[in-house]
Design an enzyme around this catalytic site. Sequence first.
Site, PDB file in Angstrom:
ATOM      1  N   GLU A  13       0.963  -1.199  -0.179  1.00  0.00           N
ATOM      2  CA  GLU A  13       0.033   0.129   0.081  1.00  0.00           C
ATOM      3  C   GLU A  13       1.007   1.251   0.205  1.00  0.00           C
ATOM      4  O   GLU A  13       2.133   1.171  -0.529  1.00  0.00           O
ATOM      5  CB  GLU A  13      -0.960  -0.135   1.119  1.00  0.00           C
ATOM      6  CG  GLU A  13      -1.931  -1.036   1.168  1.00  0.00           C
ATOM      7  CD  GLU A  13      -2.602  -1.762   2.250  1.00  0.00           C
ATOM      8  OE1 GLU A  13      -2.182  -1.186   3.291  1.00  0.00           O
ATOM      9  OE2 GLU A  13      -3.662  -2.270   2.312  1.00  0.00           O
ATOM     10  N   CYS A  14       0.517   2.434   0.343  1.00  0.00           N
ATOM     11  CA  CYS A  14       1.191   3.527   0.326  1.00  0.00           C
ATOM     12  C   CYS A  14       2.672   3.258   0.774  1.00  0.00           C
ATOM     13  O   CYS A  14       3.059   2.451   1.514  1.00  0.00           O
ATOM     14  CB  CYS A  14       0.610   4.771   1.388  1.00  0.00           C
ATOM     15  SG  CYS A  14      -1.147   4.690   0.774  1.00  0.00           S
TER      16      CYS A  14
END
Length: 152
Positions: A13-14
Site C-alpha cells: 500500500e502507500c
Amino acid sequence: MSHPFDDDKLREECGVFGVIGVQDAASFVALGLHALQHRGQEAGGIVAHCPQEGFSSARRFGYVRDNFTSASLMETLPGQLAIGHVRCSTAGSKGNTQIRDVQPLFAEFQMGGCAIAHNGNLTNAAQLRKELIERGAIFQSSSDSECIIHLM
C-alpha cells in the site's frame, strides 16, 4: 488444518518515509519517497518542521520526480524533521483522489502541531468517523487516517 498465517502475503500500500536530525530533512524524505514510488503513484506529500519557522507542507498529484525535485519547492520545506507519503488509495474518496486526501495530514493542537502519514486502512474508520462527528469533530478529508488526528 490451515495455519493462521497461510494467507499472510505482501500487500503493498502507500509508502511512508521520515527523517530526523539532518539539515534539509525534506530533501532526504524526497529521495526516500522516490525509492518508494512503486508503493503509490497517485500523489505525494511532505511535511517538515523547523523550530524557527514552524511546520511547512507540500502536497502534489503525480510522481515524486515531477514534484519534489525543484530546489525552489524544497526550500519551502526547511528543518531537521520531515515526514513524507506516497499515495495508493485504498480508502477515502471513491473516484479521483482529492488533494485534501493526500498525506501527510497536519493538525494544530494546543500543545503544538502534528503531521501524520499512515499506511493501511483503519478497519473501524466508518464507525469512528460517525462517533467523532457526533462529538463535534469537523473532518477536512475523506481519509480514514484523519480519524487518528481527531482521536489525539
